[in-house]
Design a protein around this motif. Structure first.
Motif, PDB file in Angstrom:
ATOM      1  N   VAL A  60      10.796  -3.985  -6.224  1.00  0.00           N
ATOM      2  CA  VAL A  60       9.671  -3.930  -5.294  1.00  0.00           C
ATOM      3  C   VAL A  60       8.445  -4.618  -5.896  1.00  0.00           C
ATOM      4  CG1 VAL A  60      10.447  -1.771  -4.210  1.00  0.00           C
ATOM      5  CG2 VAL A  60       8.924  -1.682  -6.198  1.00  0.00           C
ATOM      6  N   PHE A  61       7.445  -4.798  -5.054  1.00  0.00           N
ATOM      7  CA  PHE A  61       6.111  -5.201  -5.504  1.00  0.00           C
ATOM      8  C   PHE A  61       5.102  -4.501  -4.614  1.00  0.00           C
ATOM      9  CE2 PHE A  61       6.656  -7.865  -1.922  1.00  0.00           C
ATOM     10  CZ  PHE A  61       5.464  -8.476  -1.591  1.00  0.00           C
ATOM     11  N   GLY A  62       3.840  -4.521  -5.022  1.00  0.00           N
ATOM     12  CA  GLY A  62       2.871  -3.796  -4.218  1.00  0.00           C
ATOM     13  C   GLY A  62       1.445  -3.954  -4.692  1.00  0.00           C
ATOM     14  N   VAL A  63       0.570  -3.189  -4.045  1.00  0.00           N
ATOM     15  CA  VAL A  63      -0.863  -3.227  -4.336  1.00  0.00           C
ATOM     16  C   VAL A  63      -1.351  -1.818  -4.663  1.00  0.00           C
ATOM     17  CG1 VAL A  63      -1.326  -5.256  -2.925  1.00  0.00           C
ATOM     18  CG2 VAL A  63      -1.420  -2.988  -1.875  1.00  0.00           C
ATOM     19  N   THR A  64      -2.393  -1.761  -5.458  1.00  0.00           N
ATOM     20  CA  THR A  64      -2.996  -0.491  -5.831  1.00  0.00           C
ATOM     21  C   THR A  64      -4.493  -0.685  -5.973  1.00  0.00           C
ATOM     22  OG1 THR A  64      -3.074   1.234  -7.529  1.00  0.00           O
ATOM     23  CG2 THR A  64      -2.542  -0.988  -8.275  1.00  0.00           C
ATOM     24  N   ARG A  65      -5.254   0.319  -5.584  1.00  0.00           N
ATOM     25  CA  ARG A  65      -6.709   0.232  -5.764  1.00  0.00           C
ATOM     26  C   ARG A  65      -7.032   0.750  -7.162  1.00  0.00           C
ATOM     27  NH1 ARG A  65      -9.988   2.274  -0.884  1.00  0.00           N
ATOM     28  NH2 ARG A  65      -9.326   4.328  -1.605  1.00  0.00           N
ATOM     29  N   PHE A  66      -6.975  -0.176  -8.133  1.00  0.00           N
ATOM     30  CA  PHE A  66      -7.126   0.088  -9.557  1.00  0.00           C
ATOM     31  C   PHE A  66      -5.878   0.787 -10.090  1.00  0.00           C
ATOM     32  CE2 PHE A  66     -11.318   0.448  -7.476  1.00  0.00           C
ATOM     33  CZ  PHE A  66     -11.801  -0.792  -7.834  1.00  0.00           C
ATOM     34  N   GLY A  67      -5.755   0.822 -11.428  1.00  0.00           N
ATOM     35  CA  GLY A  67      -4.618   1.461 -12.055  1.00  0.00           C
ATOM     36  C   GLY A  67      -3.427   0.566 -12.305  1.00  0.00           C
ATOM     37  N   GLY A  68      -3.521  -0.725 -11.987  1.00  0.00           N
ATOM     38  CA  GLY A  68      -2.364  -1.612 -12.076  1.00  0.00           C
ATOM     39  C   GLY A  68      -1.968  -2.019 -13.483  1.00  0.00           C
ATOM     40  N   TYR A  69      -2.893  -2.001 -14.438  1.00  0.00           N
ATOM     41  CA  TYR A  69      -2.574  -2.414 -15.806  1.00  0.00           C
ATOM     42  C   TYR A  69      -1.857  -1.264 -16.515  1.00  0.00           C
ATOM     43  CZ  TYR A  69      -5.821  -6.467 -15.683  1.00  0.00           C
ATOM     44  OH  TYR A  69      -6.470  -7.646 -15.405  1.00  0.00           O
ATOM     45  N   SER A  70      -0.639  -0.996 -16.121  1.00  0.00           N
ATOM     46  CA  SER A  70       0.102   0.141 -16.642  1.00  0.00           C
ATOM     47  C   SER A  70       1.598  -0.137 -16.564  1.00  0.00           C
ATOM     48  CB  SER A  70      -0.232   1.401 -15.831  1.00  0.00           C
ATOM     49  OG  SER A  70       0.479   2.514 -16.320  1.00  0.00           O
ATOM     50  N   THR A  71       2.355   0.439 -17.469  1.00  0.00           N
ATOM     51  CA  THR A  71       3.805   0.266 -17.418  1.00  0.00           C
ATOM     52  C   THR A  71       4.417   1.052 -16.265  1.00  0.00           C
ATOM     53  OG1 THR A  71       4.137   2.090 -18.977  1.00  0.00           O
ATOM     54  CG2 THR A  71       3.955  -0.142 -19.906  1.00  0.00           C
ATOM     55  N   HIS A  72       3.704   2.027 -15.717  1.00  0.00           N
ATOM     56  CA  HIS A  72       4.156   2.788 -14.553  1.00  0.00           C
ATOM     57  C   HIS A  72       2.983   2.947 -13.593  1.00  0.00           C
ATOM     58  CE1 HIS A  72       7.153   3.814 -17.583  1.00  0.00           C
ATOM     59  NE2 HIS A  72       7.969   4.168 -16.595  1.00  0.00           N
ATOM     60  N   VAL A  73       3.197   2.581 -12.342  1.00  0.00           N
ATOM     61  CA  VAL A  73       2.136   2.622 -11.338  1.00  0.00           C
ATOM     62  C   VAL A  73       2.571   3.550 -10.208  1.00  0.00           C
ATOM     63  CG1 VAL A  73       0.734   1.267  -9.744  1.00  0.00           C
ATOM     64  CG2 VAL A  73       1.461   0.263 -11.902  1.00  0.00           C
ATOM     65  N   THR A  74       1.679   4.450  -9.818  1.00  0.00           N
ATOM     66  CA  THR A  74       1.966   5.403  -8.735  1.00  0.00           C
ATOM     67  C   THR A  74       1.086   5.068  -7.540  1.00  0.00           C
ATOM     68  OG1 THR A  74       2.432   7.117 -10.376  1.00  0.00           O
ATOM     69  CG2 THR A  74       2.077   7.840  -8.095  1.00  0.00           C
ATOM     70  N   VAL A  75       1.718   4.828  -6.388  1.00  0.00           N
ATOM     71  CA  VAL A  75       0.976   4.442  -5.181  1.00  0.00           C
ATOM     72  C   VAL A  75       1.598   5.096  -3.955  1.00  0.00           C
ATOM     73  CG1 VAL A  75       0.152   2.217  -6.054  1.00  0.00           C
ATOM     74  CG2 VAL A  75       2.381   2.358  -4.938  1.00  0.00           C
ATOM     75  N   PRO A  76       0.832   5.197  -2.855  1.00  0.00           N
ATOM     76  CA  PRO A  76       1.425   5.638  -1.588  1.00  0.00           C
ATOM     77  C   PRO A  76       2.528   4.684  -1.135  1.00  0.00           C
ATOM     78  CG  PRO A  76      -0.980   5.708  -1.489  1.00  0.00           C
ATOM     79  CD  PRO A  76      -0.622   4.990  -2.750  1.00  0.00           C
ATOM     80  N   ARG A  77       3.505   5.224  -0.426  1.00  0.00           N
ATOM     81  CA  ARG A  77       4.665   4.426   0.006  1.00  0.00           C
ATOM     82  C   ARG A  77       4.253   3.176   0.763  1.00  0.00           C
ATOM     83  NH1 ARG A  77       7.363   1.152   1.158  1.00  0.00           N
ATOM     84  NH2 ARG A  77       9.443   1.075   2.101  1.00  0.00           N
ATOM     85  N   HIS A  78       3.203   3.238   1.599  1.00  0.00           N
ATOM     86  CA  HIS A  78       2.882   2.087   2.436  1.00  0.00           C
ATOM     87  C   HIS A  78       2.320   0.914   1.639  1.00  0.00           C
ATOM     88  CE1 HIS A  78      -1.239   3.779   2.264  1.00  0.00           C
ATOM     89  NE2 HIS A  78      -1.632   2.560   2.557  1.00  0.00           N
ATOM     90  N   GLN A  79       2.037   1.104   0.352  1.00  0.00           N
ATOM     91  CA  GLN A  79       1.516   0.028  -0.482  1.00  0.00           C
ATOM     92  C   GLN A  79       2.603  -0.655  -1.312  1.00  0.00           C
ATOM     93  OE1 GLN A  79      -2.677   2.476  -1.006  1.00  0.00           O
ATOM     94  NE2 GLN A  79      -1.959   1.268  -2.741  1.00  0.00           N
ATOM     95  N   VAL A  80       3.861  -0.348  -1.032  1.00  0.00           N
ATOM     96  CA  VAL A  80       4.992  -0.925  -1.763  1.00  0.00           C
ATOM     97  C   VAL A  80       5.893  -1.676  -0.783  1.00  0.00           C
ATOM     98  CG1 VAL A  80       7.004  -0.422  -3.194  1.00  0.00           C
ATOM     99  CG2 VAL A  80       4.926   0.926  -3.468  1.00  0.00           C
ATOM    100  N   PHE A  81       6.401  -2.845  -1.217  1.00  0.00           N
ATOM    101  CA  PHE A  81       7.222  -3.705  -0.366  1.00  0.00           C
ATOM    102  C   PHE A  81       8.443  -4.172  -1.152  1.00  0.00           C
ATOM    103  CE2 PHE A  81       2.734  -4.038   0.533  1.00  0.00           C
ATOM    104  CZ  PHE A  81       2.667  -3.807   1.903  1.00  0.00           C
ATOM    105  N   SER A  82       9.530  -4.405  -0.457  1.00  0.00           N
ATOM    106  CA  SER A  82      10.740  -4.904  -1.107  1.00  0.00           C
ATOM    107  C   SER A  82      10.485  -6.292  -1.681  1.00  0.00           C
ATOM    108  CB  SER A  82      11.895  -4.959  -0.109  1.00  0.00           C
ATOM    109  OG  SER A  82      12.243  -3.657   0.325  1.00  0.00           O
ATOM    110  N   LEU A  83      11.048  -6.552  -2.842  1.00  0.00           N
ATOM    111  CA  LEU A  83      10.852  -7.833  -3.504  1.00  0.00           C
ATOM    112  C   LEU A  83      11.487  -8.951  -2.691  1.00  0.00           C
ATOM    113  CD1 LEU A  83       9.757  -8.824  -6.395  1.00  0.00           C
ATOM    114  CD2 LEU A  83      12.173  -9.152  -6.898  1.00  0.00           C
TER     115      LEU A  83
END
Length: 343
Positions: free
Chosen positions: A88-111
């Protein structure tokens, strides 16, 4: 997990690393193990303490980063259409510089099949910014002429491609000769190299009657002339103020910043009416919670990607530990396309 943490505003030395427990997703969340992380100029502005939405939503300390790509690590109880291991890939409002990113489902898309992880990590922020600027705000008509500043950068290159889809004639501005061919390859009908010729004389030759839309992330260095070179009616769309910030050193020059703030044009509604012109602006980080906008924009972008009508920007990879080098390179203004951190 390991992540970049900025304890307080400052230079490259503020980019520190911390190890924290792996996150547990809430019911509607997805945890992604990152394989690539997009780097944007806004991340540098966050580090300097000048990004308004970072202060509003997070404060200090903060982990920057708006985009990522990787594999699903865990899903919340209400997420039924993704599973661990999905790419997958996605967007996050800050927090992206991390080995693990937690986001709401609607912010993630199939690669997408056409993208590798690094390309996918560098795709959403620039293309969503360009899409919103062009199709949500400017609404150009086929045959319109667009002036795109910073045309070899991530957003500038996306604007050139989307301008072509909109049926527009595009004039791209670059700041160095090695960027000219990159802008042409992305679809610019005319490229102005402002390191070798006078920008505004060349802009007038390219569009004697003015530009239907000017897209400007420079700020004070070009803002006044960008407005003056609009056709009537015309639209000036702002999405950054890069020229107010340093090209080296990593810290704002507060005297220059104050002087540039005072020199920044103020657009009077009476003048706008008389000039038959519009000035529009936005900040993408405020829009991620708008599910309708995000779904529609990304849906159209992924369709165009699948059809081969748009291509991802060229990517320069940096090891995760070299995050300071990535910021330094991006601020220098010499890069083409996107920079990506690889954990």
């Amino acid at each position: 997990m390991r992540q970049v943490v900025i304890p307080r505003a400052g230079g490259y030395d503020r980019l520190t690393f911390e190890t924290r427990p792996e996150p547990t997703p809430a019911a509607d969340e997805v945890v992604v193990a990152s394989e690539a992380i997009g780097v944007n100029y806004a991340d540098c502005v966050v580090r300097m303490g000048l990004y308004a939405s970072a202060r509003k939503y997070v404060g200090w300390p903060i982990t920057p980063g708006f985009e990522f790509a990787g594999t699903v690590h865990a899903v919340g109880a209400s997420v039924t259409d993704l599973k661990p291991g999905d790419r997958v890939f996605g967007v996050t409002r800050f927090g992206g510089y991390s080995t693990h990113v937690t986001v709401p489902r609607h912010q993630v898309f199939s690669l997408p099949a056409r993208l590798d992880m690094a390309q996918a990590a560098g795709f959403p922020t620039v293309f969503l910014t360009a899409y919103f600027a062009l199709f949500e705000l400017a609404h150009p008509r086929p045959g319109n002429t667009l002036l795109v500043h910073s045309a070899a950068g991530g957003v500038g290159g996306a604007l050139l491609q989307l301008g072509r889809i909109a049926g527009c004639r595009t004039v791209g501005v670059v700041g160095a000769s090695h960027k000219v061919e990159a802008a042409r390859a992305l679809g610019a009908d005319v490229v102005i190299d402002k390191s070798r010729e006078d920008l505004w004389r060349a802009a007038e030759r390219a569009a004697p009657h003015g530009y239907d839309v000017v897209l400007d992330a420079n700020g004070v260095s070009t803002l006044r002339e960008s407005y003056r070179h609009l056709a009537r009616p015309g639209k000036l769309v702002l999405y950054g103020f890069h020229s107010m910030l340093p090209r080296e050193g990593g810290r704002p020059n507060w005297v220059k910043l104050a002087a540039d703030f005072l020199r920044t044009p103020r657009f009077n509604p009476l003048d706008l009416t008389g000039d038959n012109a519009s000035v529009l602006a936005f900040n993408l980080s405020y829009l991620f919670e708008r599910r309708d906008v995000l779904a529609e924009s990304m849906g159209r972008l992924l369709t165009w990607l699948d059809e081969g009508r748009i291509t991802p920007p060229p990517v320069t990879r940096f090891a995760f530990d070299r995050v300071a080098d990535a910021h330094r390179a991006l601020e220098s203004g010499t890069t083409v396309g996107k920079l990506v951190l690889v954990p």
